[in-house]
Scaffold this motif. Structure first.
Motif, mmCIF file in Angstrom:
data_model
loop_
_atom_site.group_PDB
_atom_site.id
_atom_site.type_symbol
_atom_site.label_atom_id
_atom_site.label_comp_id
_atom_site.label_asym_id
_atom_site.label_seq_id
_atom_site.Cartn_x
_atom_site.Cartn_y
_atom_site.Cartn_z
ATOM 1 N N TYR A 289 35.622 104.309 61.174
ATOM 2 C CA TYR A 289 34.403 103.615 60.130
ATOM 3 C C TYR A 289 33.485 104.525 59.529
ATOM 4 O O TYR A 289 32.995 104.235 58.500
ATOM 5 N N HIS A 290 33.610 106.047 59.838
ATOM 6 C CA HIS A 290 32.972 106.851 59.191
ATOM 7 C C HIS A 290 33.744 107.117 57.930
ATOM 8 O O HIS A 290 33.088 107.601 56.830
ATOM 9 N N ALA B 176 35.410 101.866 55.298
ATOM 10 C CA ALA B 176 34.429 100.877 55.698
ATOM 11 C C ALA B 176 35.074 99.532 56.138
ATOM 12 O O ALA B 176 34.277 98.721 56.793
ATOM 13 N N SER B 177 36.381 99.534 55.971
ATOM 14 C CA SER B 177 37.063 98.366 56.357
ATOM 15 C C SER B 177 38.633 98.707 56.360
ATOM 16 O O SER B 177 39.050 99.717 55.940
ATOM 17 N N LYS B 178 39.294 97.817 57.168
ATOM 18 C CA LYS B 178 40.706 98.213 56.991
ATOM 19 C C LYS B 178 41.352 97.796 55.522
ATOM 20 O O LYS B 178 42.297 98.840 55.116
ATOM 21 N N LYS C 176 37.064 104.726 67.379
ATOM 22 C CA LYS C 176 37.054 103.665 66.282
ATOM 23 C C LYS C 176 35.801 104.065 65.588
ATOM 24 O O LYS C 176 35.870 103.826 64.281
#
Length: 196
Positions: free
Chosen positions: A47-48, A51-53, A43
């Motif tokens: 996010y690296h 920033a979001s889906k 996870k």
């Protein structure tokens, strides 16, 4: 050719895996947990890169549009008449090979109505991609008119937009009916309208 870094390979693996999942279940139907599990990425790594889906969705669409336009650029540049290039483009919609079939692999077919109400950024990526695609079809039509392999067209830009819209609609109907008949109908109509 320079080999992509491990970081770039991981990012691309997430994008490629995500595209396959989205083609199966849609964007909202694809959960991050499933994406991470299938792509083998923790996870924190996701996010690296994203920033979001939604940021992932934008990157996935950017990647898809660039790849699609690259393939279309090869067709536009092919040493064939405009009519032959248009026939190849139409035949790609009718391919029964699951790996190359446009209706089975087209994110516009799968997601256009879903994302147009969900994400303005994703909608804009698709819209820009469609405009760029229409410009390439217009080029094929203009070349075909110039070399005599396509009937004269009053407004090639409009004809290109309408042609893509027809094939996109036929692809959606083909998926709905689980039949290639809408695509065959589109081919018959395209042949009658464009080929001498």
């Amino acid at each position: 050719m320079i080999e992509p870094s491990k970081s770039e390979q991981t990012r691309q693996r997430i994008l490629t895996t995500g595209r396959k999942l989205v083609l199966g279940v849609g964007f909202t139907g694809m959960g991050l947990k499933e994406l991470l599990s299938v792509s083998g990425v923790p996870k924190g790594s996701f996010y690296h890169y994203f920033a979001s889906k939604e940021a992932f969705g934008c990157a996935m669409l950017d990647d898809y549009v660039a790849e699609y336009l690259e393939r279309l650029d090869l067709l536009v540049a092919a040493p064939l008449s405009g009519g032959e290039r248009l026939k190849q483009y139409c035949q790609a919609w009718l391919s029964r090979d699951a790996s190359t079939s446009i209706p089975e692999n087209c994110l516009v077919v799968k997601l256009a109505s879903e994302i147009s109400d969900m994400s303005e950024d994703m909608r804009l990526i698709f819209d820009a991609g469609v405009i760029a695609l229409d410009e390439r079809i217009e080029r094929i039509l203009r070349d075909g008119v110039a070399d005599g392999s396509i009937k004269p067209i009053a407004d090639p830009a409009e004809a290109a937009r309408l042609l893509y819209g027809q094939w996109l609609g036929a692809a959606i109907l083909s998926k709905l009916s689980k039949s290639q008949q809408p695509l065959r109908d589109a081919l018959n109509d395209t042949s009658a309208r464009f080929f001498p």
